[in-house]
Design a protein around this motif. Sequence first.
Motif, PDB file in Angstrom:
ATOM      1  N   VAL A 135      37.234  49.792  43.466  1.00  0.00           N
ATOM      2  CA  VAL A 135      37.194  48.334  43.599  1.00  0.00           C
ATOM      3  C   VAL A 135      36.398  47.958  44.834  1.00  0.00           C
ATOM      4  CG1 VAL A 135      39.408  48.047  42.447  1.00  0.00           C
ATOM      5  CG2 VAL A 135      39.356  48.157  44.918  1.00  0.00           C
ATOM      6  N   GLY A 136      35.805  46.800  44.799  1.00  0.00           N
ATOM      7  CA  GLY A 136      35.070  46.314  45.950  1.00  0.00           C
ATOM      8  C   GLY A 136      34.545  44.924  45.679  1.00  0.00           C
ATOM      9  N   GLY A 137      34.675  44.064  46.663  1.00  0.00           N
ATOM     10  CA  GLY A 137      34.099  42.739  46.571  1.00  0.00           C
ATOM     11  C   GLY A 137      34.850  41.763  45.687  1.00  0.00           C
ATOM     12  N   SER A 138      35.991  42.155  45.171  1.00  0.00           N
ATOM     13  CA  SER A 138      36.751  41.268  44.301  1.00  0.00           C
ATOM     14  C   SER A 138      38.192  41.749  44.236  1.00  0.00           C
ATOM     15  CB  SER A 138      36.145  41.272  42.889  1.00  0.00           C
ATOM     16  OG  SER A 138      36.780  40.317  42.077  1.00  0.00           O
ATOM     17  N   GLU A 139      39.073  40.861  43.808  1.00  0.00           N
ATOM     18  CA  GLU A 139      40.451  41.253  43.559  1.00  0.00           C
ATOM     19  C   GLU A 139      40.560  41.794  42.137  1.00  0.00           C
ATOM     20  OE1 GLU A 139      39.714  38.132  44.728  1.00  0.00           O
ATOM     21  OE2 GLU A 139      40.492  38.242  46.756  1.00  0.00           O
TER      22      GLU A 139
ATOM     23  N   ASP B  39      51.898  49.426  48.103  1.00  0.00           N
ATOM     24  CA  ASP B  39      50.868  49.455  49.143  1.00  0.00           C
ATOM     25  C   ASP B  39      50.549  48.013  49.546  1.00  0.00           C
ATOM     26  OD1 ASP B  39      48.972  50.451  50.926  1.00  0.00           O
ATOM     27  OD2 ASP B  39      47.385  50.511  49.413  1.00  0.00           O
ATOM     28  N   TRP B  40      51.583  47.289  49.959  1.00  0.00           N
ATOM     29  CA  TRP B  40      51.425  45.869  50.296  1.00  0.00           C
ATOM     30  C   TRP B  40      50.575  45.674  51.539  1.00  0.00           C
ATOM     31  CZ3 TRP B  40      52.609  42.979  46.446  1.00  0.00           C
ATOM     32  CH2 TRP B  40      53.717  43.224  45.655  1.00  0.00           C
ATOM     33  N   MET B  41      49.782  44.617  51.534  1.00  0.00           N
ATOM     34  CA  MET B  41      49.126  44.147  52.747  1.00  0.00           C
ATOM     35  C   MET B  41      50.226  43.694  53.706  1.00  0.00           C
ATOM     36  SD  MET B  41      46.022  41.918  51.010  1.00  0.00           S
ATOM     37  CE  MET B  41      45.867  40.874  52.422  1.00  0.00           C
TER      38      MET B  41
ATOM     39  N   ASN C  98      43.685  43.773  46.525  1.00  0.00           N
ATOM     40  CA  ASN C  98      42.823  42.826  47.207  1.00  0.00           C
ATOM     41  C   ASN C  98      41.651  43.573  47.832  1.00  0.00           C
ATOM     42  OD1 ASN C  98      41.802  40.926  49.189  1.00  0.00           O
ATOM     43  ND2 ASN C  98      43.694  39.795  48.876  1.00  0.00           N
ATOM     44  N   TYR C  99      40.462  43.020  47.734  1.00  0.00           N
ATOM     45  CA  TYR C  99      39.293  43.702  48.302  1.00  0.00           C
ATOM     46  C   TYR C  99      39.315  43.691  49.821  1.00  0.00           C
ATOM     47  CZ  TYR C  99      36.966  39.268  49.386  1.00  0.00           C
ATOM     48  OH  TYR C  99      36.648  38.044  49.897  1.00  0.00           O
ATOM     49  N   GLN C 100      40.071  42.798  50.421  1.00  0.00           N
ATOM     50  CA  GLN C 100      40.165  42.752  51.880  1.00  0.00           C
ATOM     51  C   GLN C 100      41.274  43.683  52.357  1.00  0.00           C
ATOM     52  OE1 GLN C 100      40.896  38.624  52.604  1.00  0.00           O
ATOM     53  NE2 GLN C 100      38.804  38.034  52.147  1.00  0.00           N
TER      54      GLN C 100
ATOM     55  N   GLN D  90      44.523  46.752  49.987  1.00  0.00           N
ATOM     56  CA  GLN D  90      45.952  46.851  49.750  1.00  0.00           C
ATOM     57  C   GLN D  90      46.389  45.794  48.742  1.00  0.00           C
ATOM     58  OE1 GLN D  90      46.762  46.989  54.143  1.00  0.00           O
ATOM     59  NE2 GLN D  90      48.365  48.379  53.415  1.00  0.00           N
ATOM     60  N   TRP D  91      47.670  45.787  48.438  1.00  0.00           N
ATOM     61  CA  TRP D  91      48.206  44.909  47.400  1.00  0.00           C
ATOM     62  C   TRP D  91      48.684  43.586  47.967  1.00  0.00           C
ATOM     63  CZ3 TRP D  91      52.144  48.438  44.393  1.00  0.00           C
ATOM     64  CH2 TRP D  91      51.481  49.569  43.917  1.00  0.00           C
ATOM     65  N   ASN D  92      48.613  42.568  47.123  1.00  0.00           N
ATOM     66  CA  ASN D  92      49.329  41.322  47.387  1.00  0.00           C
ATOM     67  C   ASN D  92      49.703  40.678  46.063  1.00  0.00           C
ATOM     68  OD1 ASN D  92      46.264  40.362  47.668  1.00  0.00           O
ATOM     69  ND2 ASN D  92      47.456  38.574  47.107  1.00  0.00           N
ATOM     70  N   ASP D  93      50.632  39.742  46.139  1.00  0.00           N
ATOM     71  CA  ASP D  93      51.017  39.005  44.943  1.00  0.00           C
ATOM     72  C   ASP D  93      50.153  37.760  44.840  1.00  0.00           C
ATOM     73  OD1 ASP D  93      52.246  37.867  47.202  1.00  0.00           O
ATOM     74  OD2 ASP D  93      54.016  37.227  46.105  1.00  0.00           O
ATOM     75  N   ASP D  94      49.928  37.303  43.614  1.00  0.00           N
ATOM     76  CA  ASP D  94      49.106  36.121  43.390  1.00  0.00           C
ATOM     77  C   ASP D  94      49.613  35.414  42.141  1.00  0.00           C
ATOM     78  OD1 ASP D  94      47.144  34.209  43.732  1.00  0.00           O
ATOM     79  OD2 ASP D  94      45.451  35.569  43.484  1.00  0.00           O
ATOM     80  N   ASP D  95      49.156  34.193  41.982  1.00  0.00           N
ATOM     81  CA  ASP D  95      49.466  33.393  40.806  1.00  0.00           C
ATOM     82  C   ASP D  95      48.875  34.091  39.582  1.00  0.00           C
ATOM     83  OD1 ASP D  95      49.518  31.492  38.744  1.00  0.00           O
ATOM     84  OD2 ASP D  95      49.102  29.829  40.104  1.00  0.00           O
ATOM     85  N   CYS D  96      49.672  34.329  38.574  1.00  0.00           N
ATOM     86  CA  CYS D  96      49.232  35.065  37.383  1.00  0.00           C
ATOM     87  C   CYS D  96      48.111  34.362  36.623  1.00  0.00           C
ATOM     88  CB  CYS D  96      50.414  35.298  36.442  1.00  0.00           C
ATOM     89  SG  CYS D  96      51.749  36.255  37.190  1.00  0.00           S
TER      90      CYS D  96
END
Length: 94
Positions: free
Chosen positions: A18-22, A49-51, A68-70, A74-80
Amino acid sequence: MLAEVKSSCENDFLKTKVGGSEFWIGGTDIQNEGFWIWSSSKTNVTFFDWMPYEPTNYGGVEHCLEINYQSSRQWNDDDCSTINRFICEKSLFQ
């Protein structure tokens, strides 16, 4: 089906792709806030592997798991309903 990341080895491999995108992977806590399961197999997420400071459930609507690319991918939760790329499982028996 979306990827189910079950080890640091699998996670490290995906980070190289991955790179440059979620990217969506298959985790969700939509049925029980804070209790993460893999959406396809309905099994508990046991590797994380949470941020830092994640998951947040910001606005009460973040119930899907993304890489997440940043922040070292690492991982984060987001709106589905967020439009992201996604990573699917590959069956060994194809």
